[in-house]
Write a protein that holds these residues in place. Structure first.
Motif, PDB file in Angstrom:
ATOM      1  N   THR A 358     -24.151 -19.566  64.313  1.00 58.12           N
ATOM      2  CA  THR A 358     -24.889 -19.580  63.054  1.00 58.12           C
ATOM      3  C   THR A 358     -26.269 -18.931  63.230  1.00 58.12           C
ATOM      4  O   THR A 358     -26.798 -18.325  62.296  1.00 58.12           O
ATOM      5  CB  THR A 358     -25.039 -21.006  62.513  1.00 58.12           C
ATOM      6  N   GLY A 359     -26.828 -19.048  64.433  1.00 59.36           N
ATOM      7  CA  GLY A 359     -28.069 -18.337  64.705  1.00 59.36           C
ATOM      8  C   GLY A 359     -27.896 -16.838  64.615  1.00 59.36           C
ATOM      9  O   GLY A 359     -28.776 -16.121  64.111  1.00 59.36           O
ATOM     10  N   ALA A 360     -26.748 -16.348  65.071  1.00 58.57           N
ATOM     11  CA  ALA A 360     -26.472 -14.910  64.987  1.00 58.57           C
ATOM     12  C   ALA A 360     -26.396 -14.454  63.534  1.00 58.57           C
ATOM     13  O   ALA A 360     -26.935 -13.403  63.164  1.00 58.57           O
ATOM     14  CB  ALA A 360     -25.175 -14.584  65.720  1.00 58.57           C
ATOM     15  N   LEU A 361     -25.720 -15.236  62.687  1.00 60.21           N
ATOM     16  CA  LEU A 361     -25.622 -14.867  61.274  1.00 60.21           C
ATOM     17  C   LEU A 361     -26.991 -14.905  60.601  1.00 60.21           C
ATOM     18  O   LEU A 361     -27.296 -14.073  59.734  1.00 60.21           O
ATOM     19  CB  LEU A 361     -24.648 -15.800  60.559  1.00 60.21           C
ATOM     20  N   HIS A 375     -28.779  -6.571  49.551  1.00 63.51           N
ATOM     21  CA  HIS A 375     -27.868  -7.690  49.773  1.00 63.51           C
ATOM     22  C   HIS A 375     -28.370  -8.892  48.993  1.00 63.51           C
ATOM     23  O   HIS A 375     -29.510  -8.909  48.507  1.00 63.51           O
ATOM     24  CB  HIS A 375     -27.786  -8.038  51.266  1.00 63.51           C
ATOM     25  N   LYS A 376     -27.525  -9.896  48.880  1.00 65.67           N
ATOM     26  CA  LYS A 376     -27.914 -11.167  48.271  1.00 65.67           C
ATOM     27  C   LYS A 376     -28.189 -12.170  49.392  1.00 65.67           C
ATOM     28  O   LYS A 376     -27.548 -12.136  50.429  1.00 65.67           O
ATOM     29  CB  LYS A 376     -26.787 -11.682  47.376  1.00 65.67           C
ATOM     30  N   PRO A 377     -29.121 -13.059  49.211  1.00 63.57           N
ATOM     31  CA  PRO A 377     -29.363 -14.078  50.236  1.00 63.57           C
ATOM     32  C   PRO A 377     -28.268 -15.134  50.217  1.00 63.57           C
ATOM     33  O   PRO A 377     -27.489 -15.234  49.268  1.00 63.57           O
ATOM     34  CB  PRO A 377     -30.716 -14.667  49.819  1.00 63.57           C
ATOM     35  N   GLY A 378     -28.222 -15.931  51.270  1.00 64.06           N
ATOM     36  CA  GLY A 378     -27.324 -17.082  51.280  1.00 64.06           C
ATOM     37  C   GLY A 378     -26.088 -16.932  52.121  1.00 64.06           C
ATOM     38  O   GLY A 378     -25.245 -17.836  52.134  1.00 64.06           O
ATOM     39  N   GLY A 379     -25.934 -15.831  52.838  1.00 62.53           N
ATOM     40  CA  GLY A 379     -24.743 -15.648  53.656  1.00 62.53           C
ATOM     41  C   GLY A 379     -24.664 -16.642  54.802  1.00 62.53           C
ATOM     42  O   GLY A 379     -23.616 -17.272  55.027  1.00 62.53           O
ATOM     43  N   ALA A 380     -25.768 -16.783  55.525  1.00 62.12           N
ATOM     44  CA  ALA A 380     -25.769 -17.730  56.638  1.00 62.12           C
ATOM     45  C   ALA A 380     -25.543 -19.148  56.131  1.00 62.12           C
ATOM     46  O   ALA A 380     -24.834 -19.952  56.764  1.00 62.12           O
ATOM     47  CB  ALA A 380     -27.091 -17.627  57.399  1.00 62.12           C
TER      48      ALA A 380
END
Length: 392
Positions: A358-361, A375-380
């Motif tokens: 999750t740190g990588a994302l 892009h839109k936020p919120g992927g991680a």
């Protein structure tokens, strides 16, 4: 200005992958006599454990000090001669490189083109074989997990297509980025030659190449093939029973491999495969939330160990990777061949825990913003919500 960066570097390429501390410690010892009884026991132990990972109880197992490319060359040299025809599907950069090697060997390559957004088409393979009445095609070559595109080929369906035609060609499979990440059954799937490398799902440094060789492929090698010496399979038959190799082995890498194989057995292969599948799904959820596009356009072909992501038109994937490396100390995979600078690849294979993942994302999401990629936020966050539910 100091270039020092605190914290551990995030290696999120689809190979080489992060090395577990246990593997690093296993290598940190002196070499032993590779003709002595201690090494023979080590060699036999490793062969037995590799059979379990390949799911190849009846195959001859080869271990060469080489990259996976060496195992490619061994497969071609042992079974084929110049002028022989092979059939290969162009599913990405690595199938393209295998094809180039075959051309340099003087083989007659029949190619099936794709758009690099899906795996090989078993029906198309079957149609070509059906028309090969003289059985000129001696081998069908397929890449199980195409690392450059993150697309999988259904090897079971390819074998079924071959069987329906009654064609005697060998089935050769590159499992370099799938072995140890996804279920792979060399025997049950009817594969004749499986090729793999140490630096991906097996969690070992680069430098070891593996082959699982069926009796049919071994018979073809004994009956002919091209001139070879170092790559000759015949000494492997003896090596499988004695544990000794016909060349100086990479002793410390074998220490590492032995430890890594123990780790896979302790976690259990079904659990290992489920973990890779879970991380892959979480990555795709993040990509969807960012509003970006996957390179793999076939939902049935998503790879478990790597996800290739397309950057929006006019935005450099390589610039994004450079920003992420410089700002956040993380390495991502680059686009290769015809998709160079058009995709970046997140590796999620091998020794990877949920917090590191999750740190990588999070690093990718911060990098998208820092590089000015729309892009839109919120992927991680989407990935974390999925993983929290899945772990629960």
């Amino acid at each position: 200005m100091s270039k020092f960066v605190s914290g551990r570097h995030f290696l999120q390429t689809p190979g080489p992958t992060n090395l577990p501390d246990r593997v690093l410690r296993a290598m940190d010892r002196n070499a032993i006599n590779h003709r002595g009884p201690e090494f023979g026991a080590l060699g036999r132990d490793i062969i037995a454990k590799l059979r379990g990972v390949f799911q190849a109880a009846s195959a001859t197992i080869g271990v060469f000090p080489a990259s996976g490319t060496g195992a490619w060359e061994a497969a071609l040299a042992n079974t084929l001669v110049p002028g022989d025809r092979i059939l290969i599907s162009r599913t990405g950069q690595f199938s393209h490189l295998w094809e180039q090697m075959a051309v340099r060997f003087g083989l007659d390559v029949a190619s099936l083109e794709t758009d690099w957004r899906r795996g090989a088409d078993p029906l198309a393979i079957g149609e070509v074989l059906q028309q090969d009445h003289e059985h000129r095609i001696k081998a069908v070559c397929a890449v199980h997990s195409e690392t450059s595109t993150s697309c999988m080929t259904d090897i079971v369906a390819v074998r079924q297509a071959m069987n329906r035609t009654g064609h005697p060609a060998l089935l050769m499979v590159d499992a370099i980025s799938s072995l140890g990440c996804a279920d792979y059954q060399h025997d049950a799937w009817g594969v004749d030659v499986t090729i793999a490398g140490s630096q991906k799902g097996l969690m070992v440094p680069p430098g070891l190449a593996f082959s699982a060789i069926s009796d049919k492929a071994l018979a073809a090698a004994r009956a002919g093939g091209s001139r070879r010496s170092y790559w000759d399979w015949e000494p492997l038959v003896t090596a499988n029973s004695t544990g000794f190799f016909p060349y100086t082995p990479a002793i410390n890498l074998l220490y590492a491999l032995n430890e890594a194989l123990d780790m896979l057995a302790e976690e259990g292969l079904p659990t290992v495969f489920a973990r890779h599948s879970r991380y892959a799904q979480a990555t795709r959820l993040a990509v969807s939330a960012w509003g970006l596009e996957l390179q793999c356009a076939d939902p049935g072909a998503y790879a478990p160990g790597v996800t290739a992501i397309r950057t929006p038109q006019g935005h450099s994937a390589d610039n994004l990777r450079n920003v992420i490396l410089e700002r956040f100390n993380m390495s991502l995979g680059n686009g290769l061949g015809r998709i160079e600078d058009r995709v970046f690849r997140i590796g999620h294979m091998g020794d990877l825990g949920v917090l590191s993942f999750t740190g990588a994302l999070t690093g990718v999401e911060m990098g998208l913003r820092a590089a000015g990629v729309p892009h839109k936020p919120g992927g991680a966050q989407a990935a974390m919500e999925f993983l929290s539910a899945a772990d629960g």
